[in-house]
Design an enzyme around this catalytic site. Structure first.
Site, PDB file in Angstrom:
ATOM      1  N   ASN A 110       0.770  -1.250  -0.065  1.00 16.95           N
ATOM      2  CA  ASN A 110      -0.102  -0.184  -0.188  1.00 16.95           C
ATOM      3  C   ASN A 110       0.830   1.203  -0.136  1.00 16.95           C
ATOM      4  O   ASN A 110       1.822   1.192   0.581  1.00 16.95           O
ATOM      5  CB  ASN A 110      -1.124   0.103   1.191  1.00 16.95           C
ATOM      6  N   ILE A 111       0.274   2.450  -0.468  1.00 17.20           N
ATOM      7  CA  ILE A 111       1.110   3.623  -0.837  1.00 17.20           C
ATOM      8  C   ILE A 111       0.502   4.733   0.089  1.00 17.20           C
ATOM      9  O   ILE A 111       0.843   5.817  -0.258  1.00 17.20           O
ATOM     10  CB  ILE A 111       1.235   4.152  -2.231  1.00 17.20           C
ATOM     11  N   ASP A 112      -0.307   4.536   0.907  1.00 15.54           N
ATOM     12  CA  ASP A 112      -1.067   5.536   1.516  1.00 15.54           C
ATOM     13  C   ASP A 112      -0.621   5.928   3.027  1.00 15.54           C
ATOM     14  O   ASP A 112      -1.134   6.727   3.683  1.00 15.54           O
ATOM     15  CB  ASP A 112      -2.677   5.099   1.847  1.00 15.54           C
ATOM     16  N   HIS A 127       5.902  -0.874  -3.162  1.00 14.23           N
ATOM     17  CA  HIS A 127       5.368   0.040  -4.287  1.00 14.23           C
ATOM     18  C   HIS A 127       5.318   1.472  -4.133  1.00 14.23           C
ATOM     19  O   HIS A 127       4.636   2.213  -4.652  1.00 14.23           O
ATOM     20  CB  HIS A 127       3.716  -0.506  -4.572  1.00 14.23           C
ATOM     21  N   CYS A 138      18.645  14.370  -8.437  1.00 11.54           N
ATOM     22  CA  CYS A 138      19.618  13.865  -7.509  1.00 11.54           C
ATOM     23  C   CYS A 138      19.075  12.617  -7.056  1.00 11.54           C
ATOM     24  O   CYS A 138      19.809  11.951  -6.341  1.00 11.54           O
ATOM     25  CB  CYS A 138      20.187  14.824  -6.660  1.00 11.54           C
ATOM     26  N   CYS A 175      13.080  19.709  -4.450  1.00 12.57           N
ATOM     27  CA  CYS A 175      14.327  19.297  -4.105  1.00 12.57           C
ATOM     28  C   CYS A 175      15.439  20.576  -3.847  1.00 12.57           C
ATOM     29  O   CYS A 175      15.481  21.650  -4.407  1.00 12.57           O
ATOM     30  CB  CYS A 175      15.054  18.379  -4.903  1.00 12.57           C
ATOM     31  N   GLY A 212      -4.656  -9.306   4.060  1.00 17.56           N
ATOM     32  CA  GLY A 212      -5.664  -8.451   2.916  1.00 17.56           C
ATOM     33  C   GLY A 212      -4.788  -8.329   1.693  1.00 17.56           C
ATOM     34  O   GLY A 212      -5.057  -7.341   0.992  1.00 17.56           O
ATOM     35  N   SER A 214      -4.374 -10.570  -2.054  1.00 17.39           N
ATOM     36  CA  SER A 214      -4.729 -11.745  -2.444  1.00 17.39           C
ATOM     37  C   SER A 214      -3.571 -12.642  -3.378  1.00 17.39           C
ATOM     38  O   SER A 214      -3.616 -13.494  -3.989  1.00 17.39           O
ATOM     39  CB  SER A 214      -5.748 -11.615  -3.843  1.00 17.39           C
TER      40      SER A 214
HETATM   41 ZN   LIG Z   1      17.359  17.035  -6.117  1.00 13.47          ZN
END
Ligand SMILES: [Zn+2]
Length: 272
Positions: A110-112, A127, A138, A175, A212, A214
């Site tokens: 999950n990315i949350d 992920h 960079c 950045c 959770g 599959s």
């Molecule tokens: Zn940078």
């Protein structure tokens, strides 16, 4: 095995574990109101991922043919979904297990960011994480706070609606080196992140929780096999069925937000 007995046995294994590692998938986020990507009705059912740069939303905007309407809708929906989402009782139970000195790490698809919000500190996000930017120049990674991400998201939607590409470049030049950043999430066809670390955590565990997921998305779906081969016991909890029946020691069909807090309560009883 009936559910109550499975929960007691799961608690007993967790109580004895020397190195507990959890592995979570979309089902855990779904309980916090985050739509899944791959299920029917999920995000990739309603949006064409390739039109959206395979998940790298910024690259989709700079192809020269203008910003697709679907990209605006997608970003706008993601921002409002994430704003409403908070850790559910399953996330909080994992945070508690770490606080009790039992859980070593969480590997997640999950990315949350919800595992971190629930108090877990070693979170391996194969992920990526929507709350993190990666500098395209960079490679520096920048964590965003909740408010920072949402105000950036809302501004981004506004600029996308106006097709203001210069404004978007300004917004994502975050950045210190002056470079343009992208969201640090894994798009289609891109390599997963931190897989060697995830494999070493799986192989080093003596008890591995599958939560959770599959098991449909590779290479992350191999992680339970790695744990099994290295001698770990496995517990699976999933609301929609048991997807690793050949290798798990205990399989519980139920929402992680219902089952995990009951398991943790039982572990506490054992430790009294
Ligand atoms: Zn940078």
């Amino acid at each position: 095995m009936d559910e109550d007995r499975s929960i007691t046995e799961a608690a007993s294994l967790i109580n004895q574990a020397k190195c507990l590692v959890a592995f979570s998938g979309a089902g855990v986020s779904e309980e916090s109101g985050i739509p899944t990507f791959r299920d029917p009705g999920g995000l990739w059912d309603r949006f064409d991922p390739y039109e959206l740069g395979g998940g790298d939303i910024f690259s989709a905007m700079f192809r020269g043919s203008g910003i697709p309407r679907s990209a605006v809708d997608f970003v706008s929906e993601m921002v409002s979904v994430l704003e409403r989402a908070s850790p559910n009782p399953g996330h909080l139970a994992l945070g508690e297990l770490e606080g009790m000195g039992i859980l070593r790490s969480v590997i997640t698809q999950n990315i949350d960011n919800l595992h971190r919000e629930a108090g877990n500190t070693l979170v391996i996000e194969v992920h990526g994480n929507l709350f993190r930017l990666a500098c395209l120049v960079c490679g520096n990674k920048i964590y965003l706070g909740r408010e920072e991400l949402f105000s950036m998201g809302r501004k981004l939607v506004e600029l996308m609606r106006e097709s203001d590409l210069q404004g978007i470049i300004g917004l994502v030049s975050r950045c210190a080196c002056g470079g343009v950043c992208r969201l640090d999430v894994v798009g289609f066809g891109e390599p997963v992140q931190d897989m060697p670390l995830a494999i070493s955590e799986a192989r080093g565990s003596d008890l591995f929780l599958i939560l959770g997921t599959s098991g449909a998305v590779y290479p992350a779906a191999y992680l339970p096999e790695h744990a099994k081969k290295a001698g770990a016991k496995l517990i699976e909890i999933n609301a929609t069925g048991c997807y690793f029946p050949d290798i798990v020691d205990i399989g519980i069909i139920g929402k992680t937000g219902d089952v995990l807090p009951r398991v943790v309560d039982r572990v506490k009883e054992l430790r009294r």
